[in-house]
Design a protein around this motif. Structure first.
Motif, mmCIF file in Angstrom:
data_model
loop_
_atom_site.group_PDB
_atom_site.id
_atom_site.type_symbol
_atom_site.label_atom_id
_atom_site.label_comp_id
_atom_site.label_asym_id
_atom_site.label_seq_id
_atom_site.Cartn_x
_atom_site.Cartn_y
_atom_site.Cartn_z
ATOM 1 N N GLY A 1 154.917 72.050 36.420
ATOM 2 C CA GLY A 1 156.010 72.536 37.244
ATOM 3 C C GLY A 1 156.116 74.049 37.194
ATOM 4 O O GLY A 1 155.506 74.711 36.356
ATOM 5 N N ASP B 1 160.738 70.373 35.880
ATOM 6 C CA ASP B 1 159.924 69.718 36.908
ATOM 7 C C ASP B 1 158.674 69.045 36.335
ATOM 8 O O ASP B 1 157.872 68.483 37.090
ATOM 9 C CB ASP B 1 159.491 70.754 37.958
ATOM 10 C CG ASP B 1 160.679 71.483 38.561
ATOM 11 O OD1 ASP B 1 161.697 70.823 38.843
ATOM 12 O OD2 ASP B 1 160.589 72.716 38.727
ATOM 13 N N PRO C 1 159.579 62.557 32.739
ATOM 14 C CA PRO C 1 160.107 63.919 32.626
ATOM 15 C C PRO C 1 160.016 64.464 31.200
ATOM 16 O O PRO C 1 160.016 63.700 30.224
ATOM 17 C CB PRO C 1 161.562 63.771 33.076
ATOM 18 C CG PRO C 1 161.544 62.589 33.996
ATOM 19 C CD PRO C 1 160.532 61.647 33.409
#
Length: 653
Positions: free
Chosen positions: A68, A88, A263
């Motif tokens: 991310g 992200d 995540p």
């Protein structure tokens, strides 16, 4: 420019120019474009530029996953709580640990008889794939908890990695916990599957724990399946729980696992504090925070490289177990050992195994090293150790004399690193490094990315004085929460109530003008005679050098608005001659200070330890005062506390 150092007799080892030049830390500094020397400048850069530093760690370690664009989002109030990392990102721990050369031997399994098994990375991937399939068929998916009551074996490792591969959460206890100790821990987190060893060996003795596992299953309503390790002949659980063997769980024709990327802040591990002052805290750690912290510590501070072999003497309940497992992410091998570290007929069993598998990084505790020193075991003379580059120690402060002994009796050209952190951060605040000298009695440096400081009672930063070890800025391996109702509040009260927006860790410590750290013990066991704070480690370092003393424990006893220092010692014959008691007091007076001298000295039969091998001063203090000792199941030898309840009726020296 290389840092210049003043010659000091307390410097026991310095890395050669070649050692520094080939270090991971030097390569990292070059990658991020920051000078390697002075280290303090590199450290300050790492805490003042958290996004650049932790992004650099991700890149340097070759983390597999989607990184991310954003690395760090500060908390709205700028404090430690509420900050987020890599919002992200998507990654999977097992994918990172199982990548690499399939032909490389990466796991060695050993017990008190020696090495029993070795596994290549390709074989490990296949084993994980089969266990993953079995867990999926039991309904395990991302976010579910899988609990282990397991020995330190290949099967335990495979179960952990298979759980992580699914994005599920792993939590484990050692088989030597009693049923209540297990329930107090994994009972909090409501596991869907329990993987259990039914027996184990320790010090060549056989222990059957079937009754304990049955009692645990009776209490845990959420457990849908129990997977047994070892011979389960004749073993049964209630009719509502699916019982299957490890062989049945893994009987699948698959060779490659599928990795569920989650995540960065998804839960990975639930670890437990020792719980000697109440119900153990169930601390939830994230996938990304754990992995990033461990590769930083392994590669930058321990200089762990591809092809090395990492070992730590640990059970599956201690945070050093997942720390050891993460060594696979650095393309290193790991040694899994289950059993007693010392056999009477084979004192050097761990070193025999280290020789055989080529251990490069040997992790242990001051207690183990003291046991070798007391019995006069000459490690270097009895073993080859040609592969050994580092000895690591944690669990208690390593005393100055042990530094000397290690370089005299183990190996004179190694990186010795006393490290300190905790279950709460699944990592370290202070560590060694491949570019620092080893100074007797000191921990080399503050860990990169960790804004460590020592604060006095006025919250002022102090150098050369004792104070509280704190951390003032957020870091990725901060816990997500404490599991269960009111978890966030309990987390805040544990580490932030003492100082707003500053993590107060609970260690009494000192930082030197050179940036090294000395730790004196836990602040909750700090002695305070005459209003002067004294760490228990300051007394242990003297007493442990007295040949006649096998073990000791020290605590404060309240007397007329003050407290006296009480020392309890274990001797070979159960007696303490007056001249030895006098020698202890004289040595403490000379090597520490008159305030450190114990007012009372008692001889006891045993010293209480947690199952993770840490002395429990608080339990002794409570027992002596006639208070309730909470959660005795955290202790390896709770029966010894009975003797301490009677100390007030005994004479002392």
């Amino acid at each position: 420019m290389e840092q210049q150092r003043v010659i000091d007799a307390n410097v026991l080892w310095e890395p050669s120019k070649e050692w520094v030049a080939s270090s991971n830390l030097k390569r990292f500094a070059e990658q991020v474009g920051v000078s390697l020397y002075p280290y303090e400048q590199l450290h300050q850069w790492s805490v003042k530029n958290p996004a650049a530093f932790w992004s650099g760690v991700w890149d340097f370690a070759g983390i597999i996953g989607e990184k991310g664009k954003t690395v760090f989002v500060p908390a709205e109030d700028g404090g430690m709580l509420g900050a987020s990392w890599f919002p992200d990102a998507r990654l999977n721990l097992a994918e990172n640990l199982l990548s690499g050369n399939e032909e490389q031997t990466v796991v060695y399994e050993a017990n008190e008889e020696g090495v029993s098994r070795s596994v290549t990375k390709g074989e490990l991937r296949a084993l994980v794939a089969k266990a993953q399939k079995g867990l999926q068929e039991l309904g395990v998916q991302a976010g579910d908890r899988v609990a282990g009551v397991t020995t330190n074996s290949v099967e335990s490792l495979v179960a952990l990695l298979a759980t992580a591969s699914l994005g599920a959460v792993w939590s484990s206890c050692s088989p030597d916990f009693g049923a209540k100790g297990i329930i107090d821990r994994i009972g909090q987190v409501q596991p869907k599957v329990l993987i259990a060893s039914l027996d184990y060996y320790y010090n060549r003795k056989f222990f059957d724990i079937r009754e304990n596992i049955t009692a645990v299953c009776d209490e845990l309503d959420t457990v849908k399946a129990v997977v047994t390790l070892g011979d389960a002949t004749g073993y049964a659980v209630d009719g509502t729980t699916n019982l299957l063997s490890w062989q049945a769980l893994t009987d699948h024709a698959v060779e490659e696992p599928i990795f569920t990327r989650v995540p960065f802040d998804s839960p990975l591990y639930i670890l437990y504090t020792s719980g000697t002052t109440g119900l153990p805290k169930a601390i939830v750690h994230s996938v990304g925070g754990t992995l990033l912290q461990h590769v930083k510590e392994h590669q930058l501070h321990c200089d762990l490289k591809a092809g090395d072999v990492l070992f730590w003497y640990t059970n599956t309940a201690w945070m050093m177990y997942p720390w050891l497992v993460s060594g696979l992410a650095s393309d290193a091998g790991i040694l899994l050992y289950d059993g007693s570290p010392v056999r009477k007929d084979r004192i050097g069993v761990l070193w025999d195994i280290a020789d055989e598998v080529g251990v490069t990084h040997f992790g242990t505790s001051p207690k183990y090293l003291a046991a070798l020193q007391k019995c006069g075991y000459q490690v270097g003379a009895n073993h080859d150790l040609s592969a050994l580059r580092s000895v690591l120690s944690c669990g208690a402060p390593l005393v100055e004399e042990q530094y000397d002994w290690i370089y005299e009796q183990i190996k004179d050209d190694i990186l010795l690193a006393s490290i300190s952190g905790g279950t709460e951060i699944i990592g370290c605040f202070v560590m060694g490094s491949p570019i620092h000298p080893v100074i007797r009695g000191e921990i080399a440096c503050k860990a990169l990315g960790m804004a460590v400081d020592i604060l006095d009672e006025n919250d002022d930063s102090v150098v050369g004085e004792k104070g509280d070890l704190v951390c003032t800025k957020p870091f990725p391996s901060m816990p997500i929460t404490f599991w269960g109702e009111g978890g966030d509040e309990r987390y805040f009260n544990a580490y932030f109530a003492a100082r707003s927006d500053i993590w107060t860790h609970g260690d009494l410590a000192k930082q030197t003008i050179d940036g090294s750290i000395v730790i004196y013990g836990r602040t909750d066991t700090t002695l305070n005679p005459g209003g002067v704070r004294i760490g228990t480690a300051e007394i242990y370092r003297v007493v442990e050098q007295v040949e006649e003393i096998k073990d000791s424990i020290v605590f404060g006893f309240p007397v007329e608005n003050d407290e006296e220092i009480v020392l309890c010692v274990v001797t070979e014959d159960g007696y303490l001659r007056d001249e030895i008691a006098d020698r202890i007091r004289n040595d403490v007076r000379k090597k520490a200070s008159p305030r450190h001298v114990p007012r009372r000295i008692f001889v006891v039969k045993d010293v209480p330890y947690t199952i993770n091998n840490k002395k429990v001063e608080g339990a002794v203090r409570a027992a002596v005062r006639g208070e309730v000792v909470k959660n005795k199941d955290s202790l390896a030898n709770p029966e010894c506390l009975e003797e301490y309840t009677l100390l007030g009726e005994r004479s002392y020296q």
